[in-house]
Design an enzyme around this catalytic site. Sequence first.
Site, mmCIF file in Angstrom:
data_model
loop_
_atom_site.group_PDB
_atom_site.id
_atom_site.type_symbol
_atom_site.label_atom_id
_atom_site.label_comp_id
_atom_site.label_asym_id
_atom_site.label_seq_id
_atom_site.Cartn_x
_atom_site.Cartn_y
_atom_site.Cartn_z
ATOM 1 N N HIS A 206 0.817 -1.212 0.000
ATOM 2 C CA HIS A 206 0.000 0.000 0.000
ATOM 3 C C HIS A 206 0.849 1.259 0.000
ATOM 4 O O HIS A 206 0.343 2.350 -0.259
ATOM 5 C CB HIS A 206 -0.992 0.010 1.178
ATOM 6 C CG HIS A 206 -0.377 0.164 2.529
ATOM 7 N ND1 HIS A 206 -0.146 -0.900 3.371
ATOM 8 C CD2 HIS A 206 0.029 1.254 3.206
ATOM 9 C CE1 HIS A 206 0.376 -0.455 4.504
ATOM 10 N NE2 HIS A 206 0.491 0.853 4.427
ATOM 11 N N ASP A 240 -0.007 -7.656 0.813
ATOM 12 C CA ASP A 240 0.413 -6.268 0.986
ATOM 13 C C ASP A 240 1.930 -6.199 0.933
ATOM 14 O O ASP A 240 2.603 -6.183 1.956
ATOM 15 C CB ASP A 240 -0.111 -5.730 2.322
ATOM 16 C CG ASP A 240 0.109 -4.226 2.470
ATOM 17 O OD1 ASP A 240 -0.177 -3.697 3.558
ATOM 18 O OD2 ASP A 240 0.581 -3.597 1.512
ATOM 19 N N SER A 322 5.037 1.823 7.875
ATOM 20 C CA SER A 322 4.573 0.792 6.943
ATOM 21 C C SER A 322 5.737 0.161 6.206
ATOM 22 O O SER A 322 6.655 0.853 5.769
ATOM 23 C CB SER A 322 3.622 1.392 5.914
ATOM 24 O OG SER A 322 2.318 1.414 6.376
#
Length: 373
Positions: A206, A240, A322
């Site tokens: 993402h 992801d 992230s």
Amino acid sequence: MRRLPTPRTSVTAAICGLFAVLVAPTANAAPPPAPTPTAGPAQARALVASIGADRTGGAFYDAAGRFVVAVTDEAAARTVRAQGGTAQVVDHSTADLNAVRTALDQRIADTDPIPNTAWGIDPSTNQVTVSVFDGVSAADRKRLTDLVAAYGDKARVEELPGEIKETAYESLGGIGIVAPYGPTPCTLGFNVRDSSGKKYFLTAGHCASTDDERFWHREAGGIYLGKRTEWWDFGEIDKDYAVIEYLNDDVAAYGAVRAAGATFEITGSRYPDDGEAVKRAGAVSSDLVGQVINPSVTFTFPSGKVMKNMIETSHCALPGDSGGPLWAGTDALGIASGTNTPANASCNSAQNQYRTFFQPVHWVLARYGLSAF
């Protein structure tokens, strides 16, 4: 989340212990200690596979740090013990619990996802653990709990604070990375390479899912690193991850993770074990004390996007982390994907109400023929 037992000491206990020593017959020697199990995690996992999913309930680290094989009958337990392993007889097999998890996936995640929920098999409790975070409506909460109730003690619901957010601004990892034309700084997960020695690095999918997020630089100094390959995914196959190809010959990529002022060498990758101690690092913060709560969990972001076969840990995480690395020893385990930690929270290892979710690294490397140094 499992908690380690807290030792208890008191004057009464000390007196009783002394009295027991004084009155114990000297002729009765203390029984010899139980033999130390000789089967390590790899052998224990092989035992699980050989006995089969219908008679085992997985494997996990218990509170004493032993690697335990859960089995459904005494004959299987004897097989484990004969091989030097530690066995625990449980009520439900992996096959039974997988049926519950599959039902939850099919009836909720695949048809009408409930944001801020997660579930997966927890071998240490011999149940499917269903986590309900903040932001779940009363109607959705009832829909989920009614379904869970139908499975009796095969499943349980736990309530946890916070919402599951994409960790582009929220999770821990290694060094900070940025896409100059993209909106979200992230964290470099692990450096990897192919069979010819060509180097890449991993981060969250993402983080790099748009055309503006193809080119990546080191946050410190703005040094160009490379370009996103075609090997990336965010949600199309419930994954992801993004693989970035190094294109700057002036950059030296090492097989290591930097966190809290220390460097940790990474030499390989694998899937995690339930209950094992793990570390996490990020560009914003690092949490080096954590535990695998569930090695394979399904969760749903507030957007409704469903992630499957992810790793759930007891770590906290903060915005900007992230893609950050999860590891144990020298083994790469995961890439940070989501967390329920509030953006303004104090993130430290003393907290146990937070959860962070990771994309398994080993799956990505196996898919593209890469290795973690």
